[in-house]
Design a protein around this motif. Structure first.
Motif, PDB file in Angstrom:
ATOM      1  N   TRP A  36       0.874  -1.320   0.197  1.00 61.62           N
ATOM      2  CA  TRP A  36      -0.051   0.111  -0.224  1.00 61.62           C
ATOM      3  C   TRP A  36       0.952   1.306  -0.107  1.00 61.62           C
ATOM      4  O   TRP A  36       1.837   1.284   0.678  1.00 61.62           O
ATOM      5  CB  TRP A  36      -1.139  -0.112   1.223  1.00 61.62           C
ATOM      6  N   PHE A  37       0.545   2.180  -0.850  1.00 62.97           N
ATOM      7  CA  PHE A  37       1.184   3.553  -0.889  1.00 62.97           C
ATOM      8  C   PHE A  37       0.201   4.624  -0.902  1.00 62.97           C
ATOM      9  O   PHE A  37      -0.985   4.478  -0.867  1.00 62.97           O
ATOM     10  CB  PHE A  37       1.803   3.565  -2.064  1.00 62.97           C
ATOM     11  N   GLN A  38       0.698   5.647  -0.487  1.00 63.29           N
ATOM     12  CA  GLN A  38      -0.106   6.988  -0.234  1.00 63.29           C
ATOM     13  C   GLN A  38       0.341   7.967  -0.973  1.00 63.29           C
ATOM     14  O   GLN A  38       1.775   8.128  -1.040  1.00 63.29           O
ATOM     15  CB  GLN A  38      -0.460   7.471   1.213  1.00 63.29           C
ATOM     16  N   LYS A  39      -0.531   9.074  -1.754  1.00 64.96           N
ATOM     17  CA  LYS A  39       0.052   9.933  -2.260  1.00 64.96           C
ATOM     18  C   LYS A  39      -0.842  11.246  -1.735  1.00 64.96           C
ATOM     19  O   LYS A  39      -1.955  11.256  -2.011  1.00 64.96           O
ATOM     20  CB  LYS A  39      -0.086   9.851  -3.863  1.00 64.96           C
ATOM     21  N   ALA A  40      -0.071  12.097  -1.208  1.00 63.16           N
ATOM     22  CA  ALA A  40      -0.821  13.461  -0.778  1.00 63.16           C
ATOM     23  C   ALA A  40      -0.443  14.456  -1.923  1.00 63.16           C
ATOM     24  O   ALA A  40       0.471  14.447  -2.699  1.00 63.16           O
ATOM     25  CB  ALA A  40      -0.257  13.895   0.514  1.00 63.16           C
ATOM     26  N   ALA A  97      -0.427  -2.006  -4.672  1.00 58.24           N
ATOM     27  CA  ALA A  97       0.451  -2.362  -5.790  1.00 58.24           C
ATOM     28  C   ALA A  97       0.879  -3.875  -5.573  1.00 58.24           C
ATOM     29  O   ALA A  97       1.003  -4.261  -4.488  1.00 58.24           O
ATOM     30  CB  ALA A  97       1.731  -1.549  -5.691  1.00 58.24           C
ATOM     31  N   ALA A  98       1.314  -4.369  -6.661  1.00 59.29           N
ATOM     32  CA  ALA A  98       1.753  -5.674  -6.525  1.00 59.29           C
ATOM     33  C   ALA A  98       3.215  -6.050  -7.268  1.00 59.29           C
ATOM     34  O   ALA A  98       3.285  -5.209  -8.096  1.00 59.29           O
ATOM     35  CB  ALA A  98       0.741  -6.750  -7.334  1.00 59.29           C
ATOM     36  N   ARG A  99       3.851  -6.679  -6.750  1.00 50.46           N
ATOM     37  CA  ARG A  99       5.374  -7.136  -7.189  1.00 50.46           C
ATOM     38  C   ARG A  99       5.479  -8.536  -7.004  1.00 50.46           C
ATOM     39  O   ARG A  99       4.863  -9.132  -6.080  1.00 50.46           O
ATOM     40  CB  ARG A  99       6.390  -6.182  -6.585  1.00 50.46           C
ATOM     41  N   SER A 100       6.632  -9.067  -7.843  1.00 56.40           N
ATOM     42  CA  SER A 100       6.624 -10.645  -7.766  1.00 56.40           C
ATOM     43  C   SER A 100       7.729 -11.058  -6.762  1.00 56.40           C
ATOM     44  O   SER A 100       7.862 -12.151  -6.538  1.00 56.40           O
ATOM     45  CB  SER A 100       7.179 -11.022  -9.299  1.00 56.40           C
ATOM     46  N   SER A 101       8.365  -9.998  -6.173  1.00 58.55           N
ATOM     47  CA  SER A 101       9.459 -10.500  -5.215  1.00 58.55           C
ATOM     48  C   SER A 101       9.502  -9.578  -3.951  1.00 58.55           C
ATOM     49  O   SER A 101       9.211  -8.381  -4.257  1.00 58.55           O
ATOM     50  CB  SER A 101      11.071 -10.598  -5.803  1.00 58.55           C
ATOM     51  N   PHE A 102       9.945 -10.118  -2.849  1.00 57.28           N
ATOM     52  CA  PHE A 102      10.050  -9.102  -1.726  1.00 57.28           C
ATOM     53  C   PHE A 102      11.718  -9.034  -1.465  1.00 57.28           C
ATOM     54  O   PHE A 102      12.481  -9.988  -1.101  1.00 57.28           O
ATOM     55  CB  PHE A 102       9.607 -10.011  -0.533  1.00 57.28           C
ATOM     56  N   THR A 103      12.194  -7.823  -1.991  1.00 60.65           N
ATOM     57  CA  THR A 103      13.474  -7.331  -1.831  1.00 60.65           C
ATOM     58  C   THR A 103      13.586  -6.178  -0.947  1.00 60.65           C
ATOM     59  O   THR A 103      12.460  -5.579  -0.542  1.00 60.65           O
ATOM     60  CB  THR A 103      14.097  -7.004  -3.245  1.00 60.65           C
ATOM     61  N   SER A 104      14.824  -5.642  -0.660  1.00 56.77           N
ATOM     62  CA  SER A 104      14.977  -4.570   0.387  1.00 56.77           C
ATOM     63  C   SER A 104      14.612  -3.475  -0.012  1.00 56.77           C
ATOM     64  O   SER A 104      14.592  -2.399   0.652  1.00 56.77           O
ATOM     65  CB  SER A 104      16.540  -4.823   0.647  1.00 56.77           C
ATOM     66  N   ASP A 105      14.337  -3.229  -1.490  1.00 53.90           N
ATOM     67  CA  ASP A 105      13.841  -1.959  -2.015  1.00 53.90           C
ATOM     68  C   ASP A 105      12.262  -1.894  -1.994  1.00 53.90           C
ATOM     69  O   ASP A 105      11.721  -1.139  -2.747  1.00 53.90           O
ATOM     70  CB  ASP A 105      14.481  -1.712  -3.426  1.00 53.90           C
ATOM     71  N   TYR A 106      11.664  -2.442  -1.275  1.00 54.69           N
ATOM     72  CA  TYR A 106      10.386  -2.563  -1.093  1.00 54.69           C
ATOM     73  C   TYR A 106       9.598  -1.159  -0.918  1.00 54.69           C
ATOM     74  O   TYR A 106       8.514  -1.219  -1.277  1.00 54.69           O
ATOM     75  CB  TYR A 106       9.783  -3.724  -0.079  1.00 54.69           C
ATOM     76  N   GLN A 110       8.657   2.639  -7.403  1.00 53.24           N
ATOM     77  CA  GLN A 110       9.101   2.191  -8.985  1.00 53.24           C
ATOM     78  C   GLN A 110       9.390   0.557  -9.120  1.00 53.24           C
ATOM     79  O   GLN A 110       9.547   0.073 -10.103  1.00 53.24           O
ATOM     80  CB  GLN A 110      10.593   2.871  -9.442  1.00 53.24           C
ATOM     81  N   GLN A 111       9.467  -0.159  -7.855  1.00 55.76           N
ATOM     82  CA  GLN A 111       9.850  -1.402  -7.778  1.00 55.76           C
ATOM     83  C   GLN A 111       8.520  -2.371  -8.099  1.00 55.76           C
ATOM     84  O   GLN A 111       8.529  -3.557  -8.057  1.00 55.76           O
ATOM     85  CB  GLN A 111      10.564  -1.823  -6.702  1.00 55.76           C
ATOM     86  N   TYR A 112       7.402  -1.849  -8.232  1.00 54.53           N
ATOM     87  CA  TYR A 112       6.129  -2.375  -8.227  1.00 54.53           C
ATOM     88  C   TYR A 112       5.871  -2.463  -9.732  1.00 54.53           C
ATOM     89  O   TYR A 112       5.775  -1.720 -10.532  1.00 54.53           O
ATOM     90  CB  TYR A 112       4.857  -1.892  -7.385  1.00 54.53           C
ATOM     91  N   ASP A 113       5.197  -3.719 -10.030  1.00 60.14           N
ATOM     92  CA  ASP A 113       4.533  -4.071 -11.464  1.00 60.14           C
ATOM     93  C   ASP A 113       3.144  -3.503 -11.810  1.00 60.14           C
ATOM     94  O   ASP A 113       2.817  -3.224 -12.801  1.00 60.14           O
ATOM     95  CB  ASP A 113       4.963  -5.530 -11.691  1.00 60.14           C
ATOM     96  N   TYR A 114       2.249  -3.559 -11.061  1.00 59.00           N
ATOM     97  CA  TYR A 114       1.090  -3.353 -10.968  1.00 59.00           C
ATOM     98  C   TYR A 114       0.465  -2.579  -9.869  1.00 59.00           C
ATOM     99  O   TYR A 114       0.623  -2.597  -8.720  1.00 59.00           O
ATOM    100  CB  TYR A 114      -0.032  -4.757 -11.013  1.00 59.00           C
TER     101      TYR A 114
END
Length: 125
Positions: A36-40, A97-106, A110-114
């Motif tokens: 989950w992300f937020q944009k103000a 948002a969805a991404r295929s892997s859990f890495t340190s840049d979570y 920019q690292q999320y695909d959908y």
């Protein structure tokens, strides 16, 4: 491919609670790490929370730790964000948002695909 649709936003008062939902299409939802992300207004999209594909591992932004809880139901293809003790500074559009892997840049959007289309949360003082 995954399509995401958020719901549950609204206008609430400080101290209230909301639960956001993000429904995903596709049969591979359980393989994806969800965030989950937020944009103000005037700000970049900021990390809020992330949950691993199994639901075992979660991380939160310091600003929401102890107030927000991320969870998922893989049988329902849905991820949730329970938001308690809401503050005016939580006001934002919230995206899942969805991404295929859990890495340190979570924390990096920019690292999320959908992405979903977002749902507005407004907290009045």
């Amino acid at each position: 491919q995954v399509q995401l649709v958020e719901s549950g936003g609204g206008l609430v008062q400080a101290g209230d609670s909301l639960r956001l939902s993000c429904a995903a299409s596709g049969r591979t939802f359980s393989r994806y790490v969800m965030g989950w992300f937020q944009k103000a207004p005037g700000k970049e999209r900021e990390f809020v929370a992330i949950i691993s594909s199994s639901g075992i591992t979660t991380y939160y932004a310091d600003s929401v730790k102890g107030r927000f809880t991320i969870s998922r139901d893989n049988a329902k293809n849905t991820v949730y964000l329970q938001m308690n003790s809401l503050k005016p500074e939580d006001t934002a559009v919230y995206f899942c948002a969805a991404r295929s892997s859990f890495t340190s840049d979570y924390r990096s959007f920019q690292q999320y695909d959908y992405w979903g289309q977002g749902t507005q949360v407004t907290v009045s003082s």
